[in-house]
Write a protein that holds these residues in place. Structure first.
Motif, PDB file in Angstrom:
ATOM      1  N   ILE A  35       0.857  -1.172   0.000  1.00 60.19           N
ATOM      2  CA  ILE A  35       0.000   0.000   0.000  1.00 60.19           C
ATOM      3  C   ILE A  35       0.897   1.227   0.000  1.00 60.19           C
ATOM      4  N   SER A  37       1.158   5.503   0.073  1.00 56.58           N
ATOM      5  CA  SER A  37       0.454   6.742   0.421  1.00 56.58           C
ATOM      6  C   SER A  37       0.718   7.770  -0.660  1.00 56.58           C
ATOM      7  N   GLN A  42      -4.650   9.170   2.137  1.00 55.05           N
ATOM      8  CA  GLN A  42      -4.226   7.778   2.096  1.00 55.05           C
ATOM      9  C   GLN A  42      -3.195   7.480   3.170  1.00 55.05           C
ATOM     10  N   ASN A  93      -6.092   1.621   3.089  1.00 52.63           N
ATOM     11  CA  ASN A  93      -5.358   2.730   2.473  1.00 52.63           C
ATOM     12  C   ASN A  93      -6.029   4.071   2.753  1.00 52.63           C
TER      13      ASN A  93
END
Length: 122
Positions: A35, A37, A42, A93
């Motif tokens: 994941i 950002s 996020q 997220n």
């Protein structure tokens, strides 16, 4: 040793592993999806819940509801997903601590949408 740009291939695209090896790239399989950002909305937080159908005498699981997560301060739509067969939904997220509201819609349009307000991503 030279530095190479890492490229990730997702979806139905299949990378040519031989060509990538000739170009000096390595094929690495990660055990979990990474994941990243991208902005202030996020992060590594998530929102989890269960969709249910309630009447006066009982509560039962409600599968396949359309789930929309909005940032509370701006009303910006962040994510959409569907609840699973057991009613569970998971939205990942999202920035930890971000205050949101969640709206669930009945795909069959038999019930009105419901909202859960002041949900904080953990």
């Amino acid at each position: 040793m030279s530095l190479k740009i890492i490229r990730c291939f997702y979806g139905s695209y299949i990378a040519d592993q031989v060509k990538l090896k000739q170009m000096g790239f390595r094929h690495i399989i990660f055990p979990k999806l990474l994941i990243t950002s991208i902005g202030s909305n996020q992060g590594l937080g998530q929102i989890n819940g269960v969709t249910t159908e309630q009447d006066i005498s009982s509560t039962k699981l409600f599968p396949n509801a359309q789930i929309c997560v909005f940032k509370k301060s701006t009303r910006e739509l962040l994510w959409e997903t569907k609840s699973k067969a057991n009613g569970d939904y998971h939205v990942r997220n999202i920035a930890v601590g971000l205050e949101c509201f969640v709206v669930a819609f009945d795909p069959n349009r038999e019930y009105n949408a419901v909202i859960e307000d002041a949900v904080v991503a953990k």
